[in-house]
Design a protein around this motif. Structure first.
Motif, mmCIF file in Angstrom:
data_model
loop_
_atom_site.group_PDB
_atom_site.id
_atom_site.type_symbol
_atom_site.label_atom_id
_atom_site.label_comp_id
_atom_site.label_asym_id
_atom_site.label_seq_id
_atom_site.Cartn_x
_atom_site.Cartn_y
_atom_site.Cartn_z
ATOM 1 N N ILE A 1 0.847 -1.210 0.000
ATOM 2 C CA ILE A 1 0.000 0.000 0.000
ATOM 3 C C ILE A 1 0.874 1.249 0.000
ATOM 4 C CG2 ILE A 1 -1.774 1.279 1.275
ATOM 5 C CD1 ILE A 1 -2.723 -1.380 -0.094
ATOM 6 N N HIS A 2 1.944 1.215 0.781
ATOM 7 C CA HIS A 2 2.882 2.344 0.824
ATOM 8 C C HIS A 2 3.503 2.572 -0.556
ATOM 9 C CE1 HIS A 2 4.734 5.215 3.443
ATOM 10 N NE2 HIS A 2 5.967 4.805 3.199
ATOM 11 N N MET A 3 3.836 1.494 -1.235
ATOM 12 C CA MET A 3 4.407 1.611 -2.581
ATOM 13 C C MET A 3 3.384 2.180 -3.559
ATOM 14 S SD MET A 3 6.581 -1.946 -2.674
ATOM 15 C CE MET A 3 7.004 -1.809 -4.403
ATOM 16 N N ILE A 4 2.153 1.716 -3.471
ATOM 17 C CA ILE A 4 1.087 2.244 -4.325
ATOM 18 C C ILE A 4 0.939 3.749 -4.100
ATOM 19 C CG2 ILE A 4 -1.447 2.254 -4.586
ATOM 20 C CD1 ILE A 4 -1.293 -0.849 -4.338
ATOM 21 N N ASP A 5 1.008 4.168 -2.847
ATOM 22 C CA ASP A 5 0.928 5.595 -2.516
ATOM 23 C C ASP A 5 2.075 6.363 -3.179
ATOM 24 O OD1 ASP A 5 0.196 8.026 -1.266
ATOM 25 O OD2 ASP A 5 1.397 7.553 0.505
ATOM 26 N N HIS A 6 3.291 5.847 -3.077
ATOM 27 C CA HIS A 6 4.440 6.530 -3.678
ATOM 28 C C HIS A 6 4.335 6.596 -5.196
ATOM 29 C CE1 HIS A 6 7.436 7.553 -0.525
ATOM 30 N NE2 HIS A 6 6.619 6.799 0.189
ATOM 31 N N ILE A 7 3.890 5.513 -5.816
ATOM 32 C CA ILE A 7 3.734 5.505 -7.277
ATOM 33 C C ILE A 7 2.694 6.549 -7.692
ATOM 34 C CG2 ILE A 7 2.948 4.140 -9.260
ATOM 35 C CD1 ILE A 7 4.175 1.666 -7.732
ATOM 36 N N GLN A 8 1.591 6.626 -6.948
ATOM 37 C CA GLN A 8 0.559 7.620 -7.254
ATOM 38 C C GLN A 8 1.090 9.044 -7.086
ATOM 39 O OE1 GLN A 8 -2.288 7.397 -8.704
ATOM 40 N NE2 GLN A 8 -2.918 9.508 -8.423
ATOM 41 N N ARG A 9 1.858 9.278 -6.023
ATOM 42 C CA ARG A 9 2.412 10.625 -5.816
ATOM 43 C C ARG A 9 3.368 11.008 -6.937
ATOM 44 N NH1 ARG A 9 4.578 11.152 0.054
ATOM 45 N NH2 ARG A 9 4.338 8.922 0.248
ATOM 46 N N HIS A 10 4.158 10.055 -7.410
ATOM 47 C CA HIS A 10 5.041 10.338 -8.549
ATOM 48 C C HIS A 10 4.206 10.723 -9.767
ATOM 49 C CE1 HIS A 10 9.308 9.396 -7.663
ATOM 50 N NE2 HIS A 10 8.780 8.778 -6.617
ATOM 51 N N THR A 11 3.134 9.973 -10.009
ATOM 52 C CA THR A 11 2.262 10.261 -11.144
ATOM 53 C C THR A 11 1.665 11.656 -11.021
ATOM 54 O OG1 THR A 11 1.745 7.916 -11.390
ATOM 55 C CG2 THR A 11 0.199 9.484 -12.383
ATOM 56 N N GLU A 12 1.163 11.992 -9.826
ATOM 57 C CA GLU A 12 0.562 13.316 -9.607
ATOM 58 C C GLU A 12 1.573 14.440 -9.806
ATOM 59 O OE1 GLU A 12 -1.079 12.991 -5.680
ATOM 60 O OE2 GLU A 12 -2.775 11.768 -6.359
ATOM 61 N N ASN A 13 2.848 14.164 -9.505
ATOM 62 C CA ASN A 13 3.901 15.175 -9.664
ATOM 63 C C ASN A 13 4.497 15.176 -11.066
ATOM 64 O OD1 ASN A 13 3.649 16.060 -7.011
ATOM 65 N ND2 ASN A 13 5.083 14.530 -6.262
ATOM 66 N N GLY A 14 3.973 14.313 -11.960
ATOM 67 C CA GLY A 14 4.463 14.267 -13.330
ATOM 68 C C GLY A 14 5.855 13.684 -13.452
ATOM 69 N N LYS A 15 6.278 12.910 -12.456
ATOM 70 C CA LYS A 15 7.615 12.305 -12.460
ATOM 71 C C LYS A 15 7.448 10.803 -12.287
ATOM 72 C CE LYS A 15 11.827 12.234 -9.785
ATOM 73 N NZ LYS A 15 12.338 12.453 -8.454
ATOM 74 N N PRO A 16 7.537 10.036 -13.375
ATOM 75 C CA PRO A 16 7.295 8.597 -13.276
ATOM 76 C C PRO A 16 8.179 7.926 -12.222
ATOM 77 C CG PRO A 16 7.598 9.279 -15.560
ATOM 78 C CD PRO A 16 7.949 10.445 -14.709
ATOM 79 N N ALA A 17 7.619 6.940 -11.539
ATOM 80 C CA ALA A 17 8.344 6.212 -10.496
ATOM 81 C C ALA A 17 9.166 5.092 -11.107
ATOM 82 C CB ALA A 17 7.355 5.643 -9.489
ATOM 83 N N ARG A 18 10.363 4.927 -10.581
ATOM 84 C CA ARG A 18 11.234 3.813 -10.946
ATOM 85 C C ARG A 18 11.471 2.970 -9.706
ATOM 86 N NH1 ARG A 18 16.005 5.672 -14.961
ATOM 87 N NH2 ARG A 18 14.751 6.858 -16.416
ATOM 88 N N LEU A 19 11.946 1.756 -9.912
ATOM 89 C CA LEU A 19 12.282 0.893 -8.781
ATOM 90 C C LEU A 19 13.259 1.596 -7.841
ATOM 91 C CD1 LEU A 19 12.748 -2.560 -10.533
ATOM 92 C CD2 LEU A 19 10.991 -1.957 -8.891
ATOM 93 N N SER A 20 14.260 2.242 -8.409
ATOM 94 C CA SER A 20 15.280 2.904 -7.589
ATOM 95 C C SER A 20 14.680 4.041 -6.759
ATOM 96 C CB SER A 20 16.419 3.417 -8.457
ATOM 97 O OG SER A 20 15.936 4.300 -9.446
ATOM 98 N N ASP A 21 13.657 4.726 -7.302
ATOM 99 C CA ASP A 21 12.984 5.781 -6.538
ATOM 100 C C ASP A 21 12.329 5.192 -5.295
ATOM 101 O OD1 ASP A 21 13.571 7.738 -8.488
ATOM 102 O OD2 ASP A 21 11.727 7.287 -9.588
ATOM 103 N N LEU A 22 11.587 4.097 -5.487
ATOM 104 C CA LEU A 22 10.907 3.465 -4.354
ATOM 105 C C LEU A 22 11.914 2.958 -3.330
ATOM 106 C CD1 LEU A 22 8.059 1.463 -6.119
ATOM 107 C CD2 LEU A 22 7.912 3.669 -4.974
ATOM 108 N N SER A 23 12.992 2.379 -3.809
ATOM 109 C CA SER A 23 14.012 1.851 -2.913
ATOM 110 C C SER A 23 14.572 2.953 -2.019
ATOM 111 C CB SER A 23 15.134 1.198 -3.729
ATOM 112 O OG SER A 23 16.154 0.739 -2.891
ATOM 113 N N SER A 24 14.938 4.086 -2.607
ATOM 114 C CA SER A 24 15.526 5.161 -1.801
ATOM 115 C C SER A 24 14.480 5.867 -0.939
ATOM 116 C CB SER A 24 16.269 6.162 -2.682
ATOM 117 O OG SER A 24 15.386 6.845 -3.535
#
Length: 159
Positions: free
Chosen positions: A35-58
């Motif tokens: 769920i936390h990852m889904i939240d981060h992916i959505q926030r990246h989308t809302e900010n116009g900056k696609p999420a990568r695995l490395s983004d989630l990791s850091s």
């Protein structure tokens, strides 16, 4: 810092850890991490900056192999999909599917909105200070532990 104040801080952290227990349980096989990852992916989308695995990791302070396993679960259960990066053939972006967006709406947006209502009487300034101090304490302790591993010795066995 006085040992009693340290104890109060540690108790407050333990109490804060219970917050996750009041959130709705995600549907199996999802975990709070998913769920936390889904939240981060959505926030990246809302900010116009696609999420990568490395983004989630850091951002989540989780090693890449752990993030990769969790992404595989989310992908196989169709909560997210990998999209090729148009600028880097080796990279992929993560985006929510319609099932992932519905999960976000239910388990993140609704929960945060309700918690926000409960805490609406707290001054934003105090909440920001609390967040800043928790992050600083976590950082300071993490940095200290890198250079000072805690070794707990077991007492000798009694015969």
């Amino acid at each position: 810092m006085d040992i009693n104040l340290v104890r109060q801080v540690m108790d407050a952290f333990r109490d804060a850890g219970r917050l996750s227990s009041i959130l709705p349980s995600p549907p199996p096989p999802l975990t709070p991490l998913h769920i936390h990852m889904i939240d981060h992916i959505q926030r990246h989308t809302e900010n116009g900056k696609p999420a990568r695995l490395s983004d989630l990791s850091s951002e989540l302070s989780i090693a890449l192999p752990g993030i990769t396993r969790a992404v595989k679960t989310l992908e196989s259960d169709q909560y997210i999909r990998r999209v090729p990066d148009p600028n880097d053939r080796r990279a992929t972006h993560l985006e929510l599917t319609s099932k992932g967006k519905a999960c976000y709406d239910l388990y993140v947006q609704v929960a945060l909105t309700e918690i926000g209502k409960i805490w609406s009487n707290l001054p934003d300034r105090d909440v920001r200070t609390t967040v800043r101090m928790i992050k600083r304490m976590d950082y300071d302790l993490t940095e200290w532990l890198k250079n000072h591993p805690v070794k707990v010795e077991q007492p000798p066995e009694k015969n």
